[in-house]
Design an enzyme around this catalytic site. Structure first.
Site, mmCIF file in Angstrom:
data_model
loop_
_atom_site.group_PDB
_atom_site.id
_atom_site.type_symbol
_atom_site.label_atom_id
_atom_site.label_comp_id
_atom_site.label_asym_id
_atom_site.label_seq_id
_atom_site.Cartn_x
_atom_site.Cartn_y
_atom_site.Cartn_z
ATOM 1 N N CYS A 97 0.846 -1.195 0.000
ATOM 2 C CA CYS A 97 0.000 0.000 0.000
ATOM 3 C C CYS A 97 0.876 1.238 0.000
ATOM 4 O O CYS A 97 1.782 1.384 0.824
ATOM 5 C CB CYS A 97 -0.914 -0.011 1.221
ATOM 6 S SG CYS A 97 -1.895 1.498 1.393
ATOM 7 N N ASP A 338 23.941 15.875 55.944
ATOM 8 C CA ASP A 338 25.327 15.629 55.569
ATOM 9 C C ASP A 338 25.720 14.199 55.920
ATOM 10 O O ASP A 338 25.051 13.525 56.725
ATOM 11 C CB ASP A 338 26.257 16.611 56.287
ATOM 12 C CG ASP A 338 26.078 18.035 55.791
ATOM 13 O OD1 ASP A 338 25.609 18.199 54.649
ATOM 14 O OD2 ASP A 338 26.409 18.974 56.545
#
Length: 523
Positions: A97, A338
């Site tokens: 197609c 920390d």
């Protein structure tokens, strides 16, 4: 019959012809007999003088081969073009197609459906529902646009209502044909629409896609020359969907057809090798305690070298990722401490985004078991309130970031010594506004700025003539260490300037992050 013959002569399959007619009932595209009927109905309505004989196939025999795949004629590849194509030249019919390159034909065969089903099965996802997402080669919108332009020039009265949504229609037709068949093979429910978590991603490829797109250079050579000259800027992609759309929309149909009178020839069908499954992220939230003063929150690398062997993220996420079978993770939390700071009390809220998870259905009992496994695997971290949350819920983690309060306990030292009267002067401080420049210790990774932060509560507990505990409740984002030692005057006021003595910090603990999220679970 004229429009129909035109599309036949161009080389369109029946499903594509019905799409050009604007037919939107997706279920009608499943059966070839229905497709023929709908095309015949369209022709009868538009051209009452046309023959009432069914179109496209010889109805005296069962369609075979290409006809079963939705092609117009069994001699599709060899029959000479006898129709009038208008702006399109006469040439032998293509074997594929011209518009969808057989996406709507061969791409819907049992072989491809079985292959797609195997991809889902092999992925081993426990999702109960799925959708299908298809990404088309760029040559398809180019082809469709050229055919539409020629069609509308040949038949000005033909409705162009569905032109802008044609690509979407092609995708929807394909998904509606293959989806229910995949459903029957995988035993998962096929769903359409947006926001389906589990998807089969199909990316058909076309061998001559780049070659077809070079036709666009005739329309806009400057754009694509520029894109070739700046590969980094465009990720080495000269042709993209947006660039192709931009060029095609900038020309009228008349201008386009003068330069590109017909779509590229369909030299081959599509390849369906690129298929894979994806699942939307799953989010696991909780709170963590950190008991080590030698453990970063996230993996710590300096110049490519690892500084510390593990991290909070890894101790938690390894077992979660293994259980949920995710490809990767993103770890987020309400702030961070920390490496040498402990996190106590209720713990710090966190969320893990698990990317492309294979297991998503975990009961509350299974989440409790997973939490216990994490806690028994390490004495450095403990997890509480582990649970699956929705994506919308995670906004709670970051909302009002600077309005949150956090409580700390700092072990401080005055080297020259202190008496009770020195610390007593802190009792009169009810609130304090700090002006903090970006600390020297983080200046290499954070921009230089001065931030105003508030201390809401402050009290002390003397331990001896040198050491004391400092208890604080502060605005989130306050640098506690710098408040204590002053950071060479970069934080004002600071504890040293208030007391008139040199003060330093020995250890720091986070005692509470005052965010009631995620919801507490029974412990």
């Amino acid at each position: 019959m004229d429009v129909y013959n035109f599309l036949v002569d161009v080389g369109c399959c029946n499903r594509c012809i019905l799409a050009y007619c604007g037919h939107r009932v997706l279920k009608d595209y499943e059966c070839q007999d229905v497709i023929q009927t709908k095309i015949q109905k369209y022709i009868s309505e538009k051209d009452p003088s046309s023959s009432s004989e069914p179109v496209g196939v010889d109805t005296k025999e069962e369609p075979t081969g290409d006809e079963q795949n939705g092609l117009v004629s069994s001699s599709y590849a060899n029959e000479e073009d006898k129709g009038t194509t208008g702006h399109l030249s006469k040439k032998p019919k293509p074997s594929n197609c011209i518009t969808c390159l057989d996406l709507l034909n061969e791409g819907c065969t049992s072989a491809h459906i079985e292959k797609m089903s195997e991809v889902i099965k092999d992925g081993d996802y426990d999702a109960k529902c799925f959708s299908v997402v298809v990404s088309l080669p760029l040559t398809l919108p180019l082809r469709i646009h050229v055919v539409w332009a020629s069609l509308l020039l040949k038949f000005p009265e033909f409705s162009k209502e569905h032109r802008s949504e044609h690509i979407t229609l092609v995708k929807d037709v394909w998904k509606n044909v293959v989806g229910p068949k995949i459903e029957s093979l995988t035993k998962k429910n096929f769903l359409t629409g947006q926001n389906i978590d589990f998807c089969l991603q199909v990316h058909p490829t076309y061998l001559y896609d780049s070659e077809d797109c070079k036709i666009l250079d005739k329309l806009c050579s400057e754009m694509f020359t520029y894109r070739r000259q700046h590969p980094k800027k465009f990720s080495k992609e000269v042709y993209t969907r947006s660039a192709v759309d931009q060029v095609l929309k900038s020309f009228s149909d008349e201008e386009l057809i003068k330069i590109i009178p017909e779509p590229p020839p369909s030299k081959a069908g599509l390849s369906y090798e690129k298929m894979f499954c994806t699942h939307a992220s799953v989010y696991v939230a909780g709170r963590y305690n950190k008991y080590s003063r030698e453990l970063p929150q996230t993996p710590w690398f300096v110049e490519g070298e690892r500084r510390i062997e593990s991290s909070v993220q890894e101790l938690i996420c390894h077992l979660v990722t293994t259980e949920i079978k995710a490809d990767s993770i993103k770890f987020s939390s309400s702030g961070r401490e920390d490496v040498d700071v402990r996190c106590l009390g209720r713990g710090r809220p966190f969320v893990i985004e698990l990317i492309n998870p294979h297991r998503i259905h975990l009961s509350e009992a299974e989440m409790t078991k997973l939490q216990n496994e994490i806690n028994s695997s390490t004495d450095e971290v403990k997890v509480n309130d582990l649970q699956i949350v929705s994506k919308s819920d995670i906004s709670n983690l970051k909302e009002g970031e600077e309005e949150k309060t956090k409580s700390y306990c700092a072990l401080c030292i005055i080297p020259e010594g202190h008496d009770s009267q020195l610390l007593d002067q802190l009792k009169d401080i009810k609130s304090l506004t700090l002006h903090q420049k970006t600390p020297l210790r983080v200046l290499h990774r954070r921009p230089l700025a001065t931030r105003n932060r508030a201390i809401y509560k402050l009290s002390t507990s003397p331990l001896d003539n040198h050491f004391f505990k400092l208890h604080l409740t502060t605005q989130a984002g306050t640098y506690i260490k710098e408040f204590v030692h002053g950071d060479l005057g970069r934080t004002t006021p600071n504890l040293g300037s208030i007391l008139g003595q040199q003060v330093d910090i020995v250890a720091l603990d986070v005692e509470d992050v005052e965010l009631d999220w995620p919801p507490a679970r029974n412990r």
